[in-house]
Design an enzyme around this catalytic site. Sequence first.
Site, PDB file in Angstrom:
ATOM      1  N   SER A  83      -2.886  -7.562   3.060  1.00 26.00           N
ATOM      2  CA  SER A  83      -3.175  -7.382   4.493  1.00 26.00           C
ATOM      3  C   SER A  83      -3.635  -8.693   5.105  1.00 26.00           C
ATOM      4  O   SER A  83      -3.275  -9.036   6.224  1.00 26.00           O
ATOM      5  CB  SER A  83      -4.264  -6.330   4.693  1.00 26.00           C
ATOM      6  OG  SER A  83      -3.858  -5.092   4.196  1.00 26.00           O
ATOM      7  N   LYS A  90     -16.577  -7.771   8.229  1.00 24.61           N
ATOM      8  CA  LYS A  90     -17.371  -8.025   9.428  1.00 24.61           C
ATOM      9  C   LYS A  90     -16.498  -8.091  10.662  1.00 24.61           C
ATOM     10  O   LYS A  90     -16.884  -7.675  11.735  1.00 24.61           O
ATOM     11  CB  LYS A  90     -18.154  -9.327   9.246  1.00 24.61           C
ATOM     12  CG  LYS A  90     -19.381  -9.124   8.381  1.00 24.61           C
ATOM     13  CD  LYS A  90     -20.090 -10.447   8.138  1.00 24.61           C
ATOM     14  CE  LYS A  90     -20.557 -10.561   6.701  1.00 24.61           C
ATOM     15  NZ  LYS A  90     -19.789 -11.494   5.879  1.00 24.61           N
ATOM     16  N   ARG A 113      -1.709  -6.296  -8.370  1.00 28.16           N
ATOM     17  CA  ARG A 113      -0.526  -7.090  -8.012  1.00 28.16           C
ATOM     18  C   ARG A 113      -0.231  -8.154  -9.042  1.00 28.16           C
ATOM     19  O   ARG A 113       0.898  -8.360  -9.451  1.00 28.16           O
ATOM     20  CB  ARG A 113      -0.731  -7.758  -6.639  1.00 28.16           C
ATOM     21  CG  ARG A 113      -0.587  -6.811  -5.502  1.00 28.16           C
ATOM     22  CD  ARG A 113      -1.226  -7.360  -4.268  1.00 28.16           C
ATOM     23  NE  ARG A 113      -2.672  -7.325  -4.394  1.00 28.16           N
ATOM     24  CZ  ARG A 113      -3.503  -7.493  -3.388  1.00 28.16           C
ATOM     25  NH1 ARG A 113      -3.038  -7.743  -2.191  1.00 28.16           N
ATOM     26  NH2 ARG A 113      -4.799  -7.419  -3.572  1.00 28.16           N
ATOM     27  N   HIS A 164       0.847  -1.202   0.000  1.00 29.26           N
ATOM     28  CA  HIS A 164       0.000   0.000   0.000  1.00 29.26           C
ATOM     29  C   HIS A 164       0.885   1.257   0.000  1.00 29.26           C
ATOM     30  O   HIS A 164       0.622   2.199  -0.742  1.00 29.26           O
ATOM     31  CB  HIS A 164      -0.881   0.052   1.256  1.00 29.26           C
ATOM     32  CG  HIS A 164      -1.929  -1.021   1.340  1.00 29.26           C
ATOM     33  ND1 HIS A 164      -2.111  -1.790   2.452  1.00 29.26           N
ATOM     34  CD2 HIS A 164      -2.876  -1.424   0.449  1.00 29.26           C
ATOM     35  CE1 HIS A 164      -3.123  -2.634   2.249  1.00 29.26           C
ATOM     36  NE2 HIS A 164      -3.605  -2.435   1.042  1.00 29.26           N
TER      37      HIS A 164
HETATM   38  P1  ADP Z   1      -9.709  -3.869  -0.634  1.00 25.77           P
HETATM   39  O1  ADP Z   1     -10.433  -4.632   0.402  1.00 25.77           O
HETATM   40  O2  ADP Z   1     -10.455  -2.698  -1.192  1.00 25.77           O
HETATM   41  O3  ADP Z   1      -9.051  -4.708  -1.721  1.00 25.77           O
HETATM   42  P2  ADP Z   1      -7.081  -3.489   0.413  1.00 25.77           P
HETATM   43  O4  ADP Z   1      -6.673  -2.714   1.592  1.00 25.77           O
HETATM   44  O5  ADP Z   1      -6.824  -4.963   0.442  1.00 25.77           O
HETATM   45  O6  ADP Z   1      -8.577  -3.164   0.196  1.00 25.77           O
HETATM   46  O7  ADP Z   1      -6.410  -2.897  -0.889  1.00 25.77           O
HETATM   47  C1  ADP Z   1      -6.617  -1.584  -1.312  1.00 25.77           C
HETATM   48  C2  ADP Z   1      -5.995  -1.387  -2.679  1.00 25.77           C
HETATM   49  O8  ADP Z   1      -4.588  -1.566  -2.579  1.00 25.77           O
HETATM   50  C3  ADP Z   1      -6.456  -2.387  -3.740  1.00 25.77           C
HETATM   51  O9  ADP Z   1      -6.487  -1.742  -4.992  1.00 25.77           O
HETATM   52  C4  ADP Z   1      -5.388  -3.434  -3.745  1.00 25.77           C
HETATM   53  O10 ADP Z   1      -5.290  -4.054  -5.007  1.00 25.77           O
HETATM   54  C5  ADP Z   1      -4.169  -2.583  -3.463  1.00 25.77           C
HETATM   55  N1  ADP Z   1      -3.122  -3.367  -2.838  1.00 25.77           N
HETATM   56  C6  ADP Z   1      -3.196  -4.187  -1.776  1.00 25.77           C
HETATM   57  N2  ADP Z   1      -2.009  -4.770  -1.508  1.00 25.77           N
HETATM   58  C7  ADP Z   1      -1.162  -4.308  -2.451  1.00 25.77           C
HETATM   59  C8  ADP Z   1       0.208  -4.561  -2.755  1.00 25.77           C
HETATM   60  N3  ADP Z   1       0.937  -5.418  -2.062  1.00 25.77           N
HETATM   61  N4  ADP Z   1       0.735  -3.903  -3.777  1.00 25.77           N
HETATM   62  C9  ADP Z   1      -0.011  -3.058  -4.531  1.00 25.77           C
HETATM   63  N5  ADP Z   1      -1.286  -2.788  -4.326  1.00 25.77           N
HETATM   64  C10 ADP Z   1      -1.867  -3.412  -3.308  1.00 25.77           C
END
Ligand code: ADP
Length: 162
Positions: free
Chosen positions: A132, A45, A94, A21
């Site tokens: 995450s 949830k 990703r 992120h």
């Molecule tokens: P969501 O539940 O909306 O997918 P996340 O917090 O998992 O929320 O991810 C938010 C955004 O960040 C999404 O577009 C996801 O693809 C991107 N993202 C998550 N992890 C990574 C990563 N390791 N590298 C690049 N982008 C990521």
Amino acid sequence: MVAQRVVAVYPGSFDPITNGHLDLIERGSKIFDELIVAVLRNAEKDPLFTVEERMEMLREASQHCPNVSVDSFAGLLVDYAVRRQARVILRGIRAVSDFENEMTMALMNRKLDANIETVYMMPSVSYTFLSSRLVREVVRLGGDVRGLVPPLVEARLRAKVA
Ligand code: ADP
């Protein structure tokens, strides 16, 4: 012609923020005039961190980027983007596995508001396996997530599962 400021929203759960992120936040902050990282309320949830905790970690981790701010929202993302005068939604891709879901979401958002464009960025290759959910699982099982999340998040994770 006066160039318009481009404001982008980077939405997600961020439970918690990972270095993937952060990689995207840093890339986004370089190409947009303003980047709003927006935590989605009520998405999961059973989240590990509260929305407030997630926002706090996002703020601390992105404080070196002056044009980045952190907020939260509920309801339709496009409505939130309009309220914040953002023309761009930033999302990360990703691997191919992210693509299908992201494409349907982008097309639906375009149907809801044709003025808002979704922009995708790829993280550094070293973060392409990182999510995450995986971080939460590894920590729950006692594994080491050093280098995968900002140090402040690592400490919070350890405290949370202790
Ligand atoms: P969501 O539940 O909306 O997918 P996340 O917090 O998992 O929320 O991810 C938010 C955004 O960040 C999404 O577009 C996801 O693809 C991107 N993202 C998550 N992890 C990574 C990563 N390791 N590298 C690049 N982008 C990521």
